[in-house]
Design a protein around this motif. Structure first.
Motif, short mmCIF file in Angstrom:
data_model
loop_
_atom_site.label_atom_id
_atom_site.label_comp_id
_atom_site.label_asym_id
_atom_site.label_seq_id
_atom_site.Cartn_x
_atom_site.Cartn_y
_atom_site.Cartn_z
N LYS A 81 0.70 -1.24 0.01
CA LYS A 81 0.03 -0.20 0.06
C LYS A 81 0.76 1.18 0.04
N LEU A 83 2.08 4.84 0.52
CA LEU A 83 2.01 5.87 1.50
C LEU A 83 1.25 7.09 0.79
N SER A 84 0.50 7.63 1.54
CA SER A 84 -0.32 8.71 1.07
C SER A 84 0.54 10.00 1.16
N THR A 85 0.28 10.84 0.35
CA THR A 85 1.12 12.12 0.10
C THR A 85 1.18 12.78 1.50
N GLY A 86 0.22 12.84 2.30
CA GLY A 86 0.21 13.46 3.37
C GLY A 86 1.30 12.50 4.51
N GLU A 87 1.24 11.34 4.43
CA GLU A 87 2.02 10.52 5.22
C GLU A 87 3.56 10.61 4.71
N ARG A 88 3.71 10.78 3.71
CA ARG A 88 5.13 11.01 2.95
C ARG A 88 5.67 12.35 3.54
N ARG A 89 4.79 13.33 3.31
CA ARG A 89 5.10 14.75 3.76
C ARG A 89 5.49 14.56 5.39
N THR A 316 0.84 -3.17 6.28
CA THR A 316 1.37 -1.92 6.87
C THR A 316 2.81 -2.13 6.98
N SER A 319 5.05 -2.19 3.72
CA SER A 319 4.95 -0.70 3.27
C SER A 319 5.68 0.21 4.01
N THR A 320 5.67 0.13 5.18
CA THR A 320 6.35 1.25 5.98
C THR A 320 7.59 1.04 6.11
#
Length: 333
Positions: A81, A83-89, A316, A319-320
């Motif tokens: 999965k 990471l979302s843009t917010g998670e990456r930022r 998770t 991905s992480t």
């Protein structure tokens, strides 16, 4: 295995990870749009059980995945999965504020533990990657000298010497320049000979004063060659005690044995960014037969990983771990 049985296996793994309760055919149909009848689900579950992918812990209970079932899930069902843009930022901002490699690794391991709810570990960059960037000598008192060693990775080590034969500040400024000429750019495992040559080339009256400084530089360099691991989230493992039928004490003791953890990480792929998952008996350690390890390299010979029960959220976790391995690699470069 056909796609439908893989879909049912995936649903069983997801439900068991989420609820910690054995999964029955009725709950599968209630929670998932499988597109088949209850009879088909029961039949497929029987086949999965015959193949050793799920098991029935109690006579009237539902099924739970086996280690083989988790392996099939990781290999054939789990989808990484992004990471979302917010998670990456958020990750980027959190790590970019780190002042040196020590703080970067401490921040990384805390973040990895918080995001996965597992024990997180990160290995210091392999010794062969550590080269001397700078040495600084600072007189902080008449008989005290601060020795600072900085490597190209950005890590800073420093110690204070109680000088046996204090010299003027100009002497140590000149000695610093000599040290930089001797060892700048060298790997920390390859400085001893150059330091010995620097002592030998110094005037006889200065050699004792030079030696006490070069000995400290050598000690700081040697501390970089010791493989080290930073841990975070041990409490997460304690909170998962219900997932381990055996005594937790040997497992918690193992977390204090850095040599064991280093060996486990060294057996993983050396390719940066490549994620490996070891489940149960695959870890080949008696204390970890009910645990799973998800790890990735971030530089050749250097890894980060999470450790937890086999009933972990692999999607998770994978991905992480993969994302943070790439972030660390980029920041160190």
């Amino acid at each position: 295995m056909d796609p439908r049985k893989l879909q049912i296996l995936g649903a069983i793994v997801e439900d068991f990870v989420a609820t910690r309760e054995p999964v029955g055919s009725k709950s599968l149909l209630d929670r998932h749009d499988l597109g088949v009848s209850a009879a088909t689900v029961r039949n497929d579950m029987s086949v999965l059980e015959e193949e050793g992918l799920i098991t029935q812990p109690h006579t009237s209970a539902g099924r739970v995945p086996t280690d083989k079932g988790y392996r099939a899930f990781v290999d054939h069902v789990a989808t990484i999965k992004p990471l979302s843009t917010g998670e990456r930022r958020a990750i980027s901002t959190f790590l970019e504020d780190a002042g040196d490699v020590d703080e970067l690794l401490f921040r990384t391991v805390r973040l990895l533990s918080q995001l996965t709810h597992q024990v997180a570990m990160v290995q210091y960059p392999a010794p062969q990657q550590a080269r001397v960037r700078h040495i600084e000598l600072v007189k902080v008192a008449d008989s005290l000298l601060l020795v600072v060693l900085i490597t190209e990775s950005g890590r800073v080590d420093q110690r204070t010497i109680a000088l046996s034969q204090p010299r003027e500040a100009a002497f140590y400024a000149g000695l610093r320049d000599g040290l930089l000429r001797a060892v700048s750019g060298r790997e920390v495992t390859d400085v001893d000979r150059s330091l010995d040559q620097l002592v030998a080339a110094s005037p006889a009256p200065d050699q004792d004063s030079v030696r006490e400084v070069t000995d400290m530089v050598a000690a700081l360099a040697a501390s970089r060659t010791e493989d080290r691991i930073v841990l975070a989230g041990t409490g997460n493992l304690a909170r998962s005690a219900a997932d381990f039928s055996r005594d937790m004490e040997p497992l918690l003791d193992l977390l204090e044995e850095q040599l064991v953890l280093l060996r486990l990480l060294s057996e993983m792929s050396a390719e940066p960014g490549a994620v490996e998952v070891r489940i149960g008996q695959e870890i080949r350690n008696r204390s970890l037969t009910q645990a799973a390890l998800v790890g990735a390299g971030y530089r050749p010979g250097s890894h980060l990983a999470i450790l937890g029960p086999t009933r972990m959220d692999y999607v998770t976790g994978i991905s992480t771990v993969q994302a943070l391995a790439r972030y660390i690699n980029r920041f160190l470069e």
